[in-house]
Design a protein around this motif. Structure first.
Motif, PDB file in Angstrom:
ATOM      1  N   UNK A   1       0.878  -1.242   0.020  1.00 45.30           N
ATOM      2  CA  UNK A   1       0.106  -0.211   0.166  1.00 45.30           C
ATOM      3  C   UNK A   1       0.859   1.312   0.014  1.00 45.30           C
ATOM      4  N   UNK A   2       2.000   1.102   0.612  1.00 44.31           N
ATOM      5  CA  UNK A   2       2.939   2.474   0.450  1.00 44.31           C
ATOM      6  C   UNK A   2       4.475   1.868   0.333  1.00 44.31           C
ATOM      7  N   UNK A   3       4.903   2.787  -0.608  1.00 35.63           N
ATOM      8  CA  UNK A   3       6.370   2.771  -0.930  1.00 35.63           C
ATOM      9  C   UNK A   3       7.049   3.818  -0.495  1.00 35.63           C
ATOM     10  N   UNK A   4       8.084   3.602   0.309  1.00 32.17           N
ATOM     11  CA  UNK A   4       8.872   4.785   0.803  1.00 32.17           C
ATOM     12  C   UNK A   4       9.598   5.473  -0.097  1.00 32.17           C
TER      13      UNK A   4
ATOM     14  N   UNK B   1      -1.473   0.137  -4.061  1.00 31.47           N
ATOM     15  CA  UNK B   1      -0.699   1.393  -3.750  1.00 31.47           C
ATOM     16  C   UNK B   1      -1.674   2.464  -3.773  1.00 31.47           C
ATOM     17  N   UNK B   2      -1.388   3.163  -2.508  1.00 30.10           N
ATOM     18  CA  UNK B   2      -2.186   4.373  -2.152  1.00 30.10           C
ATOM     19  C   UNK B   2      -1.365   5.472  -1.691  1.00 30.10           C
ATOM     20  N   UNK B   3      -0.059   5.316  -1.482  1.00 34.37           N
ATOM     21  CA  UNK B   3       1.117   6.357  -1.208  1.00 34.37           C
ATOM     22  C   UNK B   3       2.167   5.881  -1.870  1.00 34.37           C
TER      23      UNK B   3
ATOM     24  N   UNK C   1      -6.575   5.456  -5.146  1.00 39.36           N
ATOM     25  CA  UNK C   1      -6.626   7.003  -4.828  1.00 39.36           C
ATOM     26  C   UNK C   1      -5.860   6.774  -3.413  1.00 39.36           C
ATOM     27  N   UNK C   2      -5.199   7.916  -3.267  1.00 39.61           N
ATOM     28  CA  UNK C   2      -4.743   9.213  -4.011  1.00 39.61           C
ATOM     29  C   UNK C   2      -3.414   8.840  -5.091  1.00 39.61           C
TER      30      UNK C   2
ATOM     31  N   UNK D   1      -1.681  11.142  -7.818  1.00 41.18           N
ATOM     32  CA  UNK D   1      -0.204  11.535  -7.497  1.00 41.18           C
ATOM     33  C   UNK D   1       1.016  11.028  -8.180  1.00 41.18           C
ATOM     34  N   UNK D   2       1.041   9.765  -8.612  1.00 40.97           N
ATOM     35  CA  UNK D   2       2.138   9.105  -9.118  1.00 40.97           C
ATOM     36  C   UNK D   2       1.963   9.676 -10.792  1.00 40.97           C
ATOM     37  N   UNK D   3       1.045   9.877 -11.141  1.00 38.38           N
ATOM     38  CA  UNK D   3       0.907  10.170 -12.692  1.00 38.38           C
ATOM     39  C   UNK D   3       1.314  11.849 -12.864  1.00 38.38           C
ATOM     40  N   UNK D   4       1.342  12.682 -11.659  1.00 37.75           N
ATOM     41  CA  UNK D   4       1.710  13.958 -11.783  1.00 37.75           C
ATOM     42  C   UNK D   4       2.801  14.182 -10.954  1.00 37.75           C
ATOM     43  N   UNK D   5       3.944  13.031 -10.704  1.00 41.53           N
ATOM     44  CA  UNK D   5       4.984  13.349  -9.963  1.00 41.53           C
ATOM     45  C   UNK D   5       6.144  13.452 -10.825  1.00 41.53           C
TER      46      UNK D   5
END
Length: 354
Positions: free
Chosen positions: A110-113, A133-135, A158-159, A163-167
């Motif tokens: 869910x989260x990748x640092x 993946x949410x973060x 989401x989100x 976020x990933x497509x605009x990072x």
């Protein structure tokens, strides 16, 4: 030479020349095999010759610490690694610099640092499909300068989806040639991924894409990116005309032969490549557009005629305005005279004496 020593030497030569020599070699090979397999994580499969390590459905909470340094292809699937930490690939001094393929599918990540893959400089293939993946940090993929294939199929929620497509990940993935984003409910092809310099192929099937707009198509043509687009709920109306011409006149849509219309109902299931302009039924829209144009022209003509009438009758209008002004002036003078008469005290006293 003593007889006893000669007997020992004869026995040793006999041992070397007998089949026991093969037993000794097998024992040495077994010891080597035990030494190699000793570094393999518990309940995982390791193959030193091919550099393969597989840990499938082991209910892991994190990446195992005892991954052998020689690993080239690491596959961890079916576990519950909810947070992929940056420390997972650099613990206990383990150096995974030889790792080229990392498969982390179906792990409930869910989260990748940030900089989670920084210690994997040789990685060329990364598969994060079928996670939640949410973060995702802006610099999650930092250090993956050799990455060529990134798979995020059925993985974005989401989100993180927005976020990933605009990072800033495009800056970290300069060598990326293949990107897979199927099954993520994308409403359109994200143009931000086209900022990746080396991108050659993108998979965006099984999303919620109704059409690809003209600007995106122009950018796809310019960068010569190939697209896998099927299946998607394509709406075959008049707005698809530019996309239809692109599909029919280019080889960039690699699965165009299987792309079908979803709407309108009368075209549901129709292959997009078999459509003609007549099938799109744009007549009503064209007529509607023409009617608006005609209505605007009529209003403009009415306005011009009105101005011409005013111009041709300018003298009469001027005379009428002067007469109206004189009439107003006479009326105001009459009111002023009455006010002066009513306010004269002598007339008021005379009226009182009577």
């Amino acid at each position: 030479m003593p007889r006893k020593h000669l007997i020992y030497q004869d026995n040793f030569n006999t041992l070397l020349n007998s089949d026991n020599c093969w037993l000794l070699l097998k024992l040495m090979g077994l010891l080597i095999f035990i030494n190699v397999t000793a570094s393999c994580p518990l309940n995982c499969y390791c193959h030193n010759k091919t550099g393969l390590v597989q840990c499938h459905f082991q209910s892991l909470q994190e990446v195992p610490e005892d991954i052998p340094h020689w690993v080239q292809n690491l596959s961890l699937t079916g576990s519950n690694i909810t947070v992929l930490r940056a420390s997972f690939f650099r613990r206990n001094g383990t150096n995974l610099s030889n790792l080229t393929t990392l498969i982390l599918t179906n792990n409930n990540i869910q989260v990748i640092e940030s900089k989670a893959f920084l210690q994997l400089p040789s990685l060329t293939t990364l598969d994060l499909s079928y996670n939640a993946l949410s973060s995702i940090s802006n610099i999650t993929f930092a250090g993956l300068s050799q990455l060529q294939v990134l798979k995020l199929n059925h993985a974005l929620r989401e989100p993180a989806l927005i976020h990933v497509l605009n990072s800033q990940w495009a800056e970290s993935l300069r060598s990326l040639s293949t990107l897979e984003l199927t099954g993520n409910e994308l409403p359109t092809l994200p143009r931000t991924v086209l900022d990746i310099e080396g991108l050659q192929t993108i998979h965006i099937g099984n999303n919620s894409i109704k059409r690809i707009d003209e600007e995106t198509i122009s950018e796809l043509k310019e960068k010569k990116v190939q697209v896998y687009l099927s299946p998607n709920p394509i709406v075959c109306d008049c707005k698809i005309r530019v996309m239809l011409l692109w599909i029919k006149n280019t080889s960039q849509t690699l699965d165009a032969h299987s792309l079908e219309c979803y709407a309108p109902p009368n075209l549901n299931g129709t292959l997009v490549t078999t459509l003609r302009s007549d099938n799109l039924k744009c007549i009503n829209e064209d007529l509607e557009t023409a009617s608006y144009v005609f209505f605007g022209i009529v209003l403009a003509l009415i306005g011009v005629i009105f101005l011409m009438v005013l111009y041709l009758n300018r003298r009469g209008i001027k005379r009428w305005l002067n007469n109206f002004r004189e009439a107003c002036r006479d009326q105001m003078e009459g009111y002023h005279y009455r006010y002066e008469q009513d306010s004269d005290p002598r007339r008021s006293n005379a009226s009182t004496g009577i």
